[in-house]
Design a protein around this motif. Structure first.
Motif, PDB file in Angstrom:
ATOM      1  N   GLN A 164     150.268  54.122 -20.682  1.00 36.31           N
ATOM      2  CA  GLN A 164     149.558  52.993 -21.290  1.00 36.31           C
ATOM      3  C   GLN A 164     149.933  51.685 -20.614  1.00 36.31           C
ATOM      4  O   GLN A 164     149.086  50.805 -20.406  1.00 36.31           O
ATOM      5  CB  GLN A 164     149.867  52.905 -22.786  1.00 36.31           C
TER       6      GLN A 164
ATOM      7  N   PHE B 290     141.263  48.724 -12.772  1.00 32.70           N
ATOM      8  CA  PHE B 290     141.119  48.431 -14.202  1.00 32.70           C
ATOM      9  C   PHE B 290     139.952  49.205 -14.812  1.00 32.70           C
ATOM     10  O   PHE B 290     140.079  49.806 -15.888  1.00 32.70           O
ATOM     11  CB  PHE B 290     140.920  46.935 -14.396  1.00 32.70           C
ATOM     12  N   ASN B 291     138.824  49.213 -14.149  1.00 37.43           N
ATOM     13  CA  ASN B 291     137.657  49.944 -14.660  1.00 37.43           C
ATOM     14  C   ASN B 291     137.927  51.436 -14.774  1.00 37.43           C
ATOM     15  O   ASN B 291     137.481  52.092 -15.722  1.00 37.43           O
ATOM     16  CB  ASN B 291     136.447  49.682 -13.765  1.00 37.43           C
TER      17      ASN B 291
ATOM     18  N   GLY C  76     144.714  45.601 -15.732  1.00 36.72           N
ATOM     19  CA  GLY C  76     143.834  44.502 -16.118  1.00 36.72           C
ATOM     20  C   GLY C  76     144.399  43.138 -15.792  1.00 36.72           C
ATOM     21  O   GLY C  76     143.646  42.170 -15.594  1.00 36.72           O
TER      22      GLY C  76
ATOM     23  N   HIS D  39     140.892  52.922 -15.250  1.00 37.35           N
ATOM     24  CA  HIS D  39     141.796  53.175 -16.377  1.00 37.35           C
ATOM     25  C   HIS D  39     141.103  52.934 -17.718  1.00 37.35           C
ATOM     26  O   HIS D  39     141.321  53.672 -18.682  1.00 37.35           O
ATOM     27  CB  HIS D  39     143.034  52.279 -16.270  1.00 37.35           C
ATOM     28  N   ARG D  40     140.266  51.896 -17.783  1.00 34.64           N
ATOM     29  CA  ARG D  40     139.565  51.597 -19.034  1.00 34.64           C
ATOM     30  C   ARG D  40     138.605  52.720 -19.400  1.00 34.64           C
ATOM     31  O   ARG D  40     138.408  53.029 -20.583  1.00 34.64           O
ATOM     32  CB  ARG D  40     138.812  50.272 -18.918  1.00 34.64           C
TER      33      ARG D  40
ATOM     34  N   VAL E  24     143.630  51.505 -21.793  1.00 40.40           N
ATOM     35  CA  VAL E  24     143.970  50.082 -21.707  1.00 40.40           C
ATOM     36  C   VAL E  24     144.073  49.464 -23.101  1.00 40.40           C
ATOM     37  O   VAL E  24     143.186  49.654 -23.942  1.00 40.40           O
ATOM     38  CB  VAL E  24     142.916  49.318 -20.882  1.00 40.40           C
ATOM     39  N   ASP E  25     145.165  48.734 -23.360  1.00 40.54           N
ATOM     40  CA  ASP E  25     145.323  48.010 -24.620  1.00 40.54           C
ATOM     41  C   ASP E  25     144.704  46.622 -24.437  1.00 40.54           C
ATOM     42  O   ASP E  25     145.344  45.683 -23.940  1.00 40.54           O
ATOM     43  CB  ASP E  25     146.813  47.890 -24.971  1.00 40.54           C
ATOM     44  N   MET E  26     143.460  46.463 -24.850  1.00 40.48           N
ATOM     45  CA  MET E  26     142.740  45.218 -24.649  1.00 40.48           C
ATOM     46  C   MET E  26     143.326  44.069 -25.476  1.00 40.48           C
ATOM     47  O   MET E  26     143.213  42.906 -25.104  1.00 40.48           O
ATOM     48  CB  MET E  26     141.267  45.403 -24.993  1.00 40.48           C
TER      49      MET E  26
ATOM     50  N   GLY F  59     140.108  55.128 -21.549  1.00 40.17           N
ATOM     51  CA  GLY F  59     140.520  54.646 -22.867  1.00 40.17           C
ATOM     52  C   GLY F  59     142.001  54.345 -22.996  1.00 40.17           C
ATOM     53  O   GLY F  59     142.535  54.338 -24.106  1.00 40.17           O
TER      54      GLY F  59
ATOM     55  N   ALA G 145     148.062  51.494 -17.289  1.00 42.86           N
ATOM     56  CA  ALA G 145     146.633  51.230 -17.483  1.00 42.86           C
ATOM     57  C   ALA G 145     146.383  49.787 -17.905  1.00 42.86           C
ATOM     58  O   ALA G 145     145.487  49.110 -17.374  1.00 42.86           O
ATOM     59  CB  ALA G 145     146.066  52.193 -18.526  1.00 42.86           C
ATOM     60  N   THR G 146     147.165  49.293 -18.850  1.00 44.40           N
ATOM     61  CA  THR G 146     146.992  47.923 -19.324  1.00 44.40           C
ATOM     62  C   THR G 146     147.336  46.920 -18.228  1.00 44.40           C
ATOM     63  O   THR G 146     146.671  45.887 -18.071  1.00 44.40           O
ATOM     64  CB  THR G 146     147.872  47.666 -20.556  1.00 44.40           C
TER      65      THR G 146
END
Length: 283
Positions: free
Chosen positions: A185, A76-77, A192, A79-80, A85-87, A83, A188-189
């Motif tokens: 995306q 997660f870190n 999380g 991918h975040r 990750v869709d938080m 930029g 990456a999301t």
């Protein structure tokens, strides 16, 4: 473990270390916690050391959830940091996912072993078909749905993930791509979700497996200090170091692959896992 030779212990340790490295790599590439690798690997290994069929699958699932805690955090870190990750989606799913995980852990305390396998076959099979043969026209919508539908999806992801021992990436990847989100995306999301699912999930399986371990006093793999409930501590200790090291490498590889290559690779991988557990069910 009682009754196991030195050679078997060494083989088990080497296998767990190697599987951990592969797990971390796949966690980064596909945005999954690695449970789709961990569970079938542990299933074969626990069979080799004499864990009964009745408790083998939940022991694999609970151990998987514990193992993917650090792997998911690292993935997660990574991918975040890019930029991707869709938080907003993660925040929307947080509460329903955790509720679903808690319910899945309760089910695990009483469910037969075949239920865990059946969930694996269905979810992995549907995901594989979508990735390998799906078209852009296969959509449920052009954008993410409203709050109520999102909460329902989050709850479903939580329940199924806790029964499969996965970080939810496989399910959320499928869901997000059906609503038109790019695979990068979605991957990456999804990374999380592993954090939201793995911690409460592992705690739930410790609770679910504690009374069951007392029913099998002669099975060393289920007893403390080798296990806490349905979480194998020896599996956790040997998997984590290599999986944490390789997760960032997988994340970098994911962003280097084209959309179609990432979909095909993930689809083939899920199809093989689905077929493996289908064979176990009918064999």
């Amino acid at each position: 473990m009682a009754g196991i030779s030195t050679f078997e212990i060494i083989w088990l340790a080497v296998a767990l270390l190697g599987a951990g490295a592969i797990t971390g790599l796949l966690a980064g590439v596909f945005g999954v916690g690695g449970g789709t690798v961990i569970v079938p690997v542990l299933y074969e290994l626990f069979q080799a050391v004499g864990v009964p069929e009745e408790v083998r699958m939940p022991l694999c699932v609970g151990t998987s959830l514990a193992i993917i805690i650090p792997t998911s955090i690292r993935s997660f870190n990574a991918h975040r940091a890019k930029g991707a990750v869709d938080m907003a989606i993660l925040k929307q799913w947080a509460i329903p996912v955790i509720i679903g995980v808690a319910m899945g852990s309760v089910i695990a305390r009483y469910a037969p072993a075949d239920l865990f396998k059946a969930v694996f076959v269905v979810v992995a099979g549907i995901s594989a078909i979508r990735l390998l043969f799906g078209k852009d026209s296969w959509r449920l919508g052009l954008d993410m749905p409203g709050k109520i539908v999102m909460n329902i999806y989050g709850w479903i992801i939580g329940v199924l993930s806790s029964l499969m021992g996965i970080g939810g990436g496989q399910l959320s990847n499928l869901f997000m791509t059906f609503y038109g989100r790019p695979i990068h995306q979605a991957v990456a999301t999804s990374s999380g979700l592993g954090v939201l699912i793995s911690i409460p999930g592992a705690l739930g399986y410790i609770y679910a497996g504690w009374p069951r371990a007392a029913e099998y006093p002669d099975v060393a793999a289920l007893q403390f200090p080798l296990s806490l409930g349905y979480v194998s501590l020896v599996g956790l200790i040997l998997f984590v170091p290599t999986s944490v090291l390789t997760a960032p490498l997988g994340a970098r590889l994911a962003h280097a692959l084209s959309k179609r290559k990432l979909e095909v690779a993930f689809g083939i991988f899920l199809l093989l896992i689905s077929l493996r557990f289908l064979y176990s069910l009918i064999g």
